[in-house]
Design a protein around this motif. Sequence first.
Motif, PDB file in Angstrom:
ATOM      1  N   GLU A  67      -1.770  -4.045   3.766  1.00 20.21           N
ATOM      2  CA  GLU A  67      -1.695  -5.281   4.544  1.00 20.21           C
ATOM      3  C   GLU A  67      -2.120  -6.480   3.705  1.00 20.21           C
ATOM      4  O   GLU A  67      -1.560  -7.580   3.846  1.00 20.21           O
ATOM      5  N   ASP A  68      -3.085  -6.273   2.824  1.00 17.12           N
ATOM      6  CA  ASP A  68      -3.523  -7.362   1.959  1.00 17.12           C
ATOM      7  C   ASP A  68      -2.376  -7.852   1.076  1.00 17.12           C
ATOM      8  O   ASP A  68      -2.156  -9.062   0.917  1.00 17.12           O
ATOM      9  N   LEU A  69      -1.601  -6.935   0.509  1.00 12.76           N
ATOM     10  CA  LEU A  69      -0.453  -7.317  -0.316  1.00 12.76           C
ATOM     11  C   LEU A  69       0.585  -8.073   0.514  1.00 12.76           C
ATOM     12  O   LEU A  69       1.176  -9.051   0.040  1.00 12.76           O
ATOM     13  N   ILE A  70       0.801  -7.591   1.738  1.00 13.84           N
ATOM     14  CA  ILE A  70       1.800  -8.230   2.615  1.00 13.84           C
ATOM     15  C   ILE A  70       1.376  -9.652   2.957  1.00 13.84           C
ATOM     16  O   ILE A  70       2.167 -10.606   2.861  1.00 13.84           O
ATOM     17  N   LYS A  71       0.107  -9.815   3.339  1.00 17.06           N
ATOM     18  CA  LYS A  71      -0.374 -11.131   3.768  1.00 17.06           C
ATOM     19  C   LYS A  71      -0.483 -12.122   2.618  1.00 17.06           C
ATOM     20  O   LYS A  71      -0.475 -13.340   2.829  1.00 17.06           O
ATOM     21  N   ARG A  72      -0.585 -11.617   1.405  1.00 15.77           N
ATOM     22  CA  ARG A  72      -0.594 -12.489   0.229  1.00 15.77           C
ATOM     23  C   ARG A  72       0.825 -12.928  -0.160  1.00 15.77           C
ATOM     24  O   ARG A  72       1.006 -13.660  -1.128  1.00 15.77           O
ATOM     25  N   ASN A  73       1.819 -12.414   0.566  1.00 11.61           N
ATOM     26  CA  ASN A  73       3.230 -12.741   0.311  1.00 11.61           C
ATOM     27  C   ASN A  73       3.682 -12.325  -1.093  1.00 11.61           C
ATOM     28  O   ASN A  73       4.450 -13.029  -1.736  1.00 11.61           O
ATOM     29  N   TYR A  74       3.209 -11.178  -1.520  1.00  2.00           N
ATOM     30  CA  TYR A  74       3.595 -10.685  -2.845  1.00  2.00           C
ATOM     31  C   TYR A  74       4.996 -10.072  -2.857  1.00  2.00           C
ATOM     32  O   TYR A  74       5.663 -10.065  -3.893  1.00  2.00           O
ATOM     33  N   TYR A  75       5.409  -9.533  -1.722  1.00  5.27           N
ATOM     34  CA  TYR A  75       6.684  -8.817  -1.693  1.00  5.27           C
ATOM     35  C   TYR A  75       7.868  -9.777  -1.593  1.00  5.27           C
ATOM     36  O   TYR A  75       7.746 -10.906  -1.109  1.00  5.27           O
ATOM     37  N   LEU A  76       9.017  -9.295  -2.028  1.00  5.50           N
ATOM     38  CA  LEU A  76      10.254 -10.070  -1.945  1.00  5.50           C
ATOM     39  C   LEU A  76      10.524 -10.473  -0.503  1.00  5.50           C
ATOM     40  O   LEU A  76      10.574  -9.609   0.379  1.00  5.50           O
ATOM     41  N   GLY A  89       8.485   8.185  10.065  1.00  3.44           N
ATOM     42  CA  GLY A  89       7.653   7.508   9.085  1.00  3.44           C
ATOM     43  C   GLY A  89       8.389   6.415   8.338  1.00  3.44           C
ATOM     44  O   GLY A  89       7.855   5.318   8.135  1.00  3.44           O
ATOM     45  N   LEU A  90       9.619   6.687   7.934  1.00  6.46           N
ATOM     46  CA  LEU A  90      10.389   5.686   7.197  1.00  6.46           C
ATOM     47  C   LEU A  90      10.585   4.426   8.030  1.00  6.46           C
ATOM     48  O   LEU A  90      10.452   3.303   7.531  1.00  6.46           O
ATOM     49  N   ASN A  91      10.906   4.606   9.302  1.00  8.35           N
ATOM     50  CA  ASN A  91      11.056   3.451  10.184  1.00  8.35           C
ATOM     51  C   ASN A  91       9.729   2.717  10.361  1.00  8.35           C
ATOM     52  O   ASN A  91       9.686   1.481  10.364  1.00  8.35           O
ATOM     53  N   ALA A  92       8.662   3.483  10.497  1.00  6.83           N
ATOM     54  CA  ALA A  92       7.350   2.884  10.737  1.00  6.83           C
ATOM     55  C   ALA A  92       6.869   2.061   9.545  1.00  6.83           C
ATOM     56  O   ALA A  92       6.307   0.970   9.720  1.00  6.83           O
ATOM     57  N   PHE A  93       7.078   2.567   8.339  1.00  9.56           N
ATOM     58  CA  PHE A  93       6.579   1.862   7.160  1.00  9.56           C
ATOM     59  C   PHE A  93       7.328   0.548   6.936  1.00  9.56           C
ATOM     60  O   PHE A  93       6.741  -0.459   6.542  1.00  9.56           O
ATOM     61  N   GLN A  94       8.639   0.564   7.184  1.00  6.13           N
ATOM     62  CA  GLN A  94       9.376  -0.695   7.079  1.00  6.13           C
ATOM     63  C   GLN A  94       8.883  -1.687   8.127  1.00  6.13           C
ATOM     64  O   GLN A  94       8.694  -2.878   7.854  1.00  6.13           O
ATOM     65  N   GLU A  95       8.664  -1.208   9.354  1.00  9.45           N
ATOM     66  CA  GLU A  95       8.175  -2.088  10.417  1.00  9.45           C
ATOM     67  C   GLU A  95       6.813  -2.671  10.050  1.00  9.45           C
ATOM     68  O   GLU A  95       6.557  -3.866  10.275  1.00  9.45           O
ATOM     69  N   PHE A  96       5.953  -1.854   9.476  1.00  9.67           N
ATOM     70  CA  PHE A  96       4.628  -2.336   9.094  1.00  9.67           C
ATOM     71  C   PHE A  96       4.725  -3.453   8.060  1.00  9.67           C
ATOM     72  O   PHE A  96       3.974  -4.433   8.111  1.00  9.67           O
ATOM     73  N   MET A  97       5.657  -3.314   7.112  1.00  8.97           N
ATOM     74  CA  MET A  97       5.797  -4.344   6.090  1.00  8.97           C
ATOM     75  C   MET A  97       6.297  -5.665   6.668  1.00  8.97           C
ATOM     76  O   MET A  97       6.043  -6.732   6.104  1.00  8.97           O
TER      77      MET A  97
END
Length: 423
Positions: free
Chosen positions: A241-250, A392-400
């Motif tokens: 979540e820290d990586l996501i909230k820092r807007n590191y991902y494309l 799990g695959l659906n859940a991880f994408q949703e989490f991101m």
Amino acid sequence: MDLSRSIIRSDRRTLLKSMAAGAGALAAGPLLARPAIAQAREITMISDASNNRPVVDRIAADFERDTGVKVTINGIDHESNKTAIRNYLVTSPPDVCFWFSGNRMRAFVKRGLFDDITDLFQREKFYDVLGVMAQTVTVDGRQYGLPTGGSAWGMLYRKDVFAQHGLTPPKTWDELIATCDKAAAAGLVPLGIGTKELWPAAGWFDYLNLRINGLDYHMRLMDGQASYLDPELTAVFDRWEDLIKRNYYLPNHTSYSWQQAAAFLVQGKAAMFFLGNFARRVFPDDQVGQLAFIPFPQIQPGVGPFEEFSVNSVHIPARAKNKELARDFLAYFYRPENLGAYLQPDGNIPARKDVKMQVDPLMQSVIDTVQAAKGTSQFYDRDTDPDMAQAGLNAFQEFMVAPQRRQAILQRLETTRKRVFKA
């Protein structure tokens, strides 16, 4: 326990020794004997090969020339095959098809959809050239496919882009944060990713769990023996979540396939890309030399390193019409020179110990990473039950996309775990 996992727990040294020998050693021993010339007959194959399709075509043409048996190849997109195979194995099976080893293979074996080819292993003495790798296609002591080769996951980056912006390949979590911050300040996307096909997000979950909680816990979770509500997973999702909230991902990564997202790395717009070494296939030949591979950063000192090493395989469907001719073709396809040519375009590590391949610096980095591992898993959707994997695959994408929904996502995963594993 999935027999493929005995590689992880009982004979890792043998596996890694086999991989290293397979990647760089001279071919040992004579080639397999050619099948006898036969009257014109035909087998069908469904191939999801893309980068190495010309090699598959060449092997099929050579087989027809040497045996008189025609091979009709029906091509299919790699991602489409993941869904289509569930239907064609039942309704209109080919004589040969490509798939994955481990639990994803075992799911079809349990349904009686892959042929037992133990006789082919015995006839061609494949145990001698595979060693412990044979266990990746073994269920209850019988073999149901041939392992072709494997890929490992790691951080990919361009050496020229890192040099241009003064970036340092991260070895620890703190270094990863520092490199991402510096990359963002330089106008780069710190972490390229495309989750349109879902599974790239699962790689992040796997590695965060492996680096924080270790291999044994990760495999217990994959086996349904641990809960998605365990406190051990709190740190995993906190880091993510820290990586996501820092807007590191494309941004808008759900709109990109992994190939489309990898273009940002190719073009020097993304600093890093976390994926398997097969990502090299999107790089132009004159730029592959700039591509570098390092292990996922350490998070918890003393844990691991554990790596993902995914092994692909080729199979004969149980309902194939020409099983004997299919066996002859597999023996031909599996000759060390043919298997090596098939694996070379993607830089995958061969399962056979006697395959001779060119090893460039990128491939050597992959080999070094896996050899240094204290243990390996395969990948989320190869290590767990197929129904659990899809959830799990659906859940991880949703989490991101919506990390604020974490608790609801984990509760759904736990409900699925209890249903699937009857926990």
